[in-house]
Design a protein around this motif. Sequence first.
Motif, PDB file in Angstrom:
ATOM      1  N   LEU A 151       0.830  -1.204   0.000  1.00 10.61           N
ATOM      2  CA  LEU A 151       0.000   0.000   0.000  1.00 10.61           C
ATOM      3  C   LEU A 151       0.866   1.256   0.000  1.00 10.61           C
ATOM      4  O   LEU A 151       0.550   2.246  -0.676  1.00 10.61           O
ATOM      5  N   ALA A 152       1.963   1.222   0.759  1.00  8.18           N
ATOM      6  CA  ALA A 152       2.885   2.356   0.745  1.00  8.18           C
ATOM      7  C   ALA A 152       3.519   2.540  -0.631  1.00  8.18           C
ATOM      8  O   ALA A 152       3.700   3.676  -1.107  1.00  8.18           O
ATOM      9  N   GLU A 153       3.851   1.420  -1.276  1.00  9.36           N
ATOM     10  CA  GLU A 153       4.422   1.493  -2.614  1.00  9.36           C
ATOM     11  C   GLU A 153       3.404   2.035  -3.617  1.00  9.36           C
ATOM     12  O   GLU A 153       3.747   2.848  -4.483  1.00  9.36           O
ATOM     13  N   PHE A 154       2.168   1.596  -3.516  1.00  5.12           N
ATOM     14  CA  PHE A 154       1.140   2.110  -4.428  1.00  5.12           C
ATOM     15  C   PHE A 154       0.988   3.619  -4.246  1.00  5.12           C
ATOM     16  O   PHE A 154       0.887   4.372  -5.229  1.00  5.12           O
ATOM     17  N   LEU A 155       0.957   4.056  -3.008  1.00  6.33           N
ATOM     18  CA  LEU A 155       0.830   5.490  -2.736  1.00  6.33           C
ATOM     19  C   LEU A 155       2.020   6.248  -3.335  1.00  6.33           C
ATOM     20  O   LEU A 155       1.861   7.332  -3.917  1.00  6.33           O
ATOM     21  N   ARG A 156       3.190   5.670  -3.222  1.00  3.66           N
ATOM     22  CA  ARG A 156       4.401   6.321  -3.736  1.00  3.66           C
ATOM     23  C   ARG A 156       4.373   6.463  -5.252  1.00  3.66           C
ATOM     24  O   ARG A 156       4.712   7.530  -5.797  1.00  3.66           O
TER      25      ARG A 156
END
Length: 275
Positions: A151-156
């Motif tokens: 999820l953090a990667e998607f946000l990034r």
Amino acid sequence: MDATTPTREDIGRMYDETAALSQLFIDGQEHLPYWYDDRDATPVIEAAKRITRKVAEAINLRPDEEVLDAGCGVGAPAVQLAEEYAVRVTGVTISPVQAVEAQRRREHSEAATRVAFAHGDYHDLAFPDRSFDAVVAIESLMHAGDLAAPLAEFLRVLRPGGRLAIADCTREAHVSADRAAEFMAAFQIGQLLSVPEWISRLREAGLEVEEYTQCGPRVYGMGLRYLDRADELHGELTARFGEDTVHQLKQSYRDYFAWSADIGYAIIAARKPYL
């Protein structure tokens, strides 16, 4: 991650081993189909394409947008999105065998110039910040060892205002933690969240949840129709994979879909804030 949680290597190996079967059985649509009711006679592959369309429509994909398919399998949904919505899709899969199969599928697509595939891990994406207008994750996050990381990667990698669509099995509200753990252990699943839990996790990650649809009875609840598909393809499946494999396949479907009172299915749309 506890001892019962499948590792990334476990998941990659599982999909390496099933890539050829999924190509024949469901033409690479490695997610569940959607049927409206028992009288809906839509063929299984077309019914599976409905999920891809529902995901696309939940986040309003538009021509020429850059889309990441996180957990792309052998590439059928990514190719479908490129062909039907005129978007550009980059797919990543943890399975090197799937990545090769996806590239082969791309080469035979009318949208070949708008699709690319790579062997990669959504826990640690090899793309610059703000690379994509949208991310789709169709029955892939169930395998995440640490949901916060993808999820953090998607946000990034999303641009401000970019959208995320998730389609996945869910835990019905009445299901106990022990019962959920039993299902997860049986089928190499790392995440089995209820819809409220999904919403909470997405918000904690910094995403704004905009829409969610619980369609379990029309998706997971119809899964035993896969047995009809196995019977339809019995000769081809047996010739290529052997009688024992076909028997195991059918039993695995009986086991997996025996949980229809406990397992739902949701499509969730979220957005990265503009600011």
